[in-house]
Design a protein around this motif. Sequence first.
Motif, short mmCIF file in Angstrom:
data_model
loop_
_atom_site.label_atom_id
_atom_site.label_comp_id
_atom_site.label_asym_id
_atom_site.label_seq_id
_atom_site.Cartn_x
_atom_site.Cartn_y
_atom_site.Cartn_z
N ARG A 299 0.83 -1.20 0.00
CA ARG A 299 0.00 0.00 0.00
C ARG A 299 0.87 1.26 0.00
NH1 ARG A 299 -2.14 -0.40 4.70
NH2 ARG A 299 -3.67 -1.97 4.07
N GLU A 300 1.92 1.23 0.82
CA GLU A 300 2.82 2.39 0.89
C GLU A 300 3.49 2.66 -0.45
OE1 GLU A 300 4.94 5.48 3.10
OE2 GLU A 300 3.08 4.35 3.39
N ILE A 301 3.91 1.60 -1.12
CA ILE A 301 4.57 1.75 -2.42
C ILE A 301 3.59 2.27 -3.47
CG2 ILE A 301 5.68 0.48 -4.31
CD1 ILE A 301 6.87 -1.38 -2.14
N ASN A 307 8.07 8.07 -5.45
CA ASN A 307 9.13 8.11 -4.43
C ASN A 307 9.74 6.72 -4.28
OD1 ASN A 307 10.79 8.42 -2.21
ND2 ASN A 307 9.26 9.48 -0.97
N HIS A 308 10.99 6.60 -4.71
CA HIS A 308 11.64 5.28 -4.69
C HIS A 308 12.21 4.91 -3.32
CE1 HIS A 308 11.14 4.99 -8.99
NE2 HIS A 308 11.76 6.16 -9.16
N ASN A 309 12.09 5.83 -2.34
CA ASN A 309 12.66 5.56 -1.02
C ASN A 309 11.63 4.97 -0.05
OD1 ASN A 309 15.27 6.53 -1.61
ND2 ASN A 309 14.55 8.64 -1.35
N VAL A 310 10.38 4.82 -0.49
CA VAL A 310 9.37 4.25 0.40
C VAL A 310 9.33 2.74 0.25
CG1 VAL A 310 7.98 6.35 0.29
CG2 VAL A 310 7.50 4.46 -1.29
N GLY A 311 8.68 2.10 1.19
CA GLY A 311 8.55 0.64 1.11
C GLY A 311 9.82 -0.08 1.54
N LEU A 312 9.66 -1.39 1.79
CA LEU A 312 10.77 -2.22 2.24
C LEU A 312 11.20 -3.17 1.12
CD1 LEU A 312 9.49 -3.30 5.79
CD2 LEU A 312 10.76 -1.24 5.15
N THR A 313 12.49 -3.42 1.06
CA THR A 313 13.01 -4.40 0.12
C THR A 313 12.79 -5.80 0.70
OG1 THR A 313 15.20 -4.44 1.14
CG2 THR A 313 14.81 -2.77 -0.57
N LEU A 314 13.03 -6.82 -0.12
CA LEU A 314 12.91 -8.19 0.36
C LEU A 314 13.83 -8.43 1.54
CD1 LEU A 314 11.91 -11.11 0.13
CD2 LEU A 314 13.72 -11.52 -1.55
N GLU A 315 15.07 -7.95 1.47
CA GLU A 315 16.02 -8.14 2.57
C GLU A 315 15.53 -7.48 3.85
OE1 GLU A 315 18.89 -9.93 2.95
OE2 GLU A 315 18.27 -10.82 1.06
N GLU A 316 14.87 -6.32 3.72
CA GLU A 316 14.36 -5.63 4.90
C GLU A 316 13.18 -6.38 5.51
OE1 GLU A 316 15.36 -0.92 4.21
OE2 GLU A 316 13.79 -1.82 2.96
N VAL A 317 12.32 -6.95 4.67
CA VAL A 317 11.21 -7.75 5.19
C VAL A 317 11.76 -8.98 5.91
CG1 VAL A 317 9.18 -9.12 4.58
CG2 VAL A 317 9.59 -6.94 3.43
N ILE A 318 12.78 -9.61 5.35
CA ILE A 318 13.42 -10.76 5.99
C ILE A 318 13.98 -10.35 7.36
CG2 ILE A 318 15.45 -12.28 5.88
CD1 ILE A 318 14.94 -12.51 2.85
N GLY A 319 14.60 -9.17 7.41
CA GLY A 319 15.15 -8.69 8.68
C GLY A 319 14.07 -8.53 9.74
N GLU A 320 12.91 -8.00 9.35
CA GLU A 320 11.82 -7.83 10.31
C GLU A 320 11.26 -9.17 10.75
OE1 GLU A 320 11.48 -5.19 11.74
OE2 GLU A 320 12.38 -3.75 10.36
#
Length: 517
Positions: A299-301, A307-320
């Motif tokens: 939704r955020e994306i 804005n290319h700085n919003v949202g999480l990458t796959l690696e960031e989702v894995i981190g969470e």
Amino acid sequence: MEIVSATVIMVALITILVVWVWRVLNWLWIRPKVLERKLREQGLRGNSYRILFGDTNDGKRLVKEAISKPIGIFEDTASRILPQVDQCLKKYGKNSFLWMGPAPRINIMEPEMIREIFSKLDDFHKVAANPLTRLLLHGLTSHEGDQWAKHRKLLKPAFHLEKLMNMLPAFYTSCLEMMTKWEKLFADGGPCELDVWPYLQDMTSDAISRTAFGSSFREGKRIFERQRELADLVVEALKSVYIPGWRFLPTKMNRRMKELERDIRTSLGAIIHKKEMAMKAGEAASDDLLGILIESNHREIEENVSNHNVGLTLEEVIGECKIFYFAGQETTSTLLVWTMVVLSIHQEWQARARDEVLLIFGKEKPHLNGLNHLKIVTMIFHEVLRLYPPIATLNRSTQRETKLGRLTLPAGAQLSLPVAAIHRDPELWGQDAKEFKPERFADGVSKATQGQLNYFPFGWGPRICIGQNFAFLEAKMTLALMLQRFSFALSPSYTHAPYASATVHPQHGAHLTLHKL
């Protein structure tokens, strides 16, 4: 020409060598001694700096001595959970510091300073993560500034009350499975002795697997088992001074840590991809933590396409997802095991808690409204978290010269908030600070602390743990079900040995005697 070229190369090499030697000398000796002088000028006391290791070797020795023998049930636990900090406070007082390798770490015990540290996010940052800790925790808990704000915003929907309501059935199912295992042990109807600690770990692991991954909970549980092994290895490695580049050497421990981390990341990536595909096809609900996070992220994306700085990458989702494990498993399991231990000692409070549970629920399945009205159980949990906080110490650092109360902290100073010591400090809590007295919290946390910031088992301020309501709700459900079915007391084989691992664990388990009601 060749002579000139050779001269230039030689000068360049000598320059590089001189710069390198200067940097190493500055890191090992000059900078630590400058920091030490600045701290002592302000009345802070501690051991003199010793090159490279500082107080690290002393700390390892003190921990080894502390965990070599148990303590009495009513003895102060700070000397066992934080032996080095405890010794430092006794030797040098509250205005003291330790050397964590070449970096000084100042003990902060005053509530107003603690409030200031938690409030001023731009001045007091999380201590720069040792690269090894990134194998375990790299996400909301370690980010700063805009990155932290972005992750917090996207994770917040997963911990709204209405979402937590949807997770109650998972808590109930996981707890009921554990209870069923216990009931099978009562072959002749008599009392049963068992170590409840591994059962509680498995139960909370199962619960966070269900609530984090929904239908993929079995795979999630397998991942968390590997995460637990990785956590033990990382904690062991962190006991030594961090030497840049050491983690790249092919030691047995390094190889195993990398193998586990790769396996965890690959497995989580596969679950995330499967969940995304199922959600796009309308085959999966987004009522588990991962589904809510993915939905929030998409939704955020979509709302900020430019804005290319919003949202999480796959690696960031894995981190969470990795952090879900510690937030949802470690915290709740330690809260529950110490609650069972102290209620085994203080039978009158166990009886009061059971009376409250039976008054509200009888023998029926606990529900959200009733769980929110468990006043005595809530008082007990707060007192257990005071005496046995999940995280024994919280650390911060300064990026530039910073004022803190009467102190002027140099850039690069580290600050230690020894939670386990602050929560039991007689100057802050009274002469009965080391006693189990849930009635302190009869009128809430603010009244118990008299407005001071001397109680923060989940942190405080803007960065307070986002999952604390999750942990409380699961713990209430579990304890309510326990009290409906069992009474419990310390087994003769129980050994009181709290120690700081990833969280404050019972070193030798929690051997209790259960009676079926």
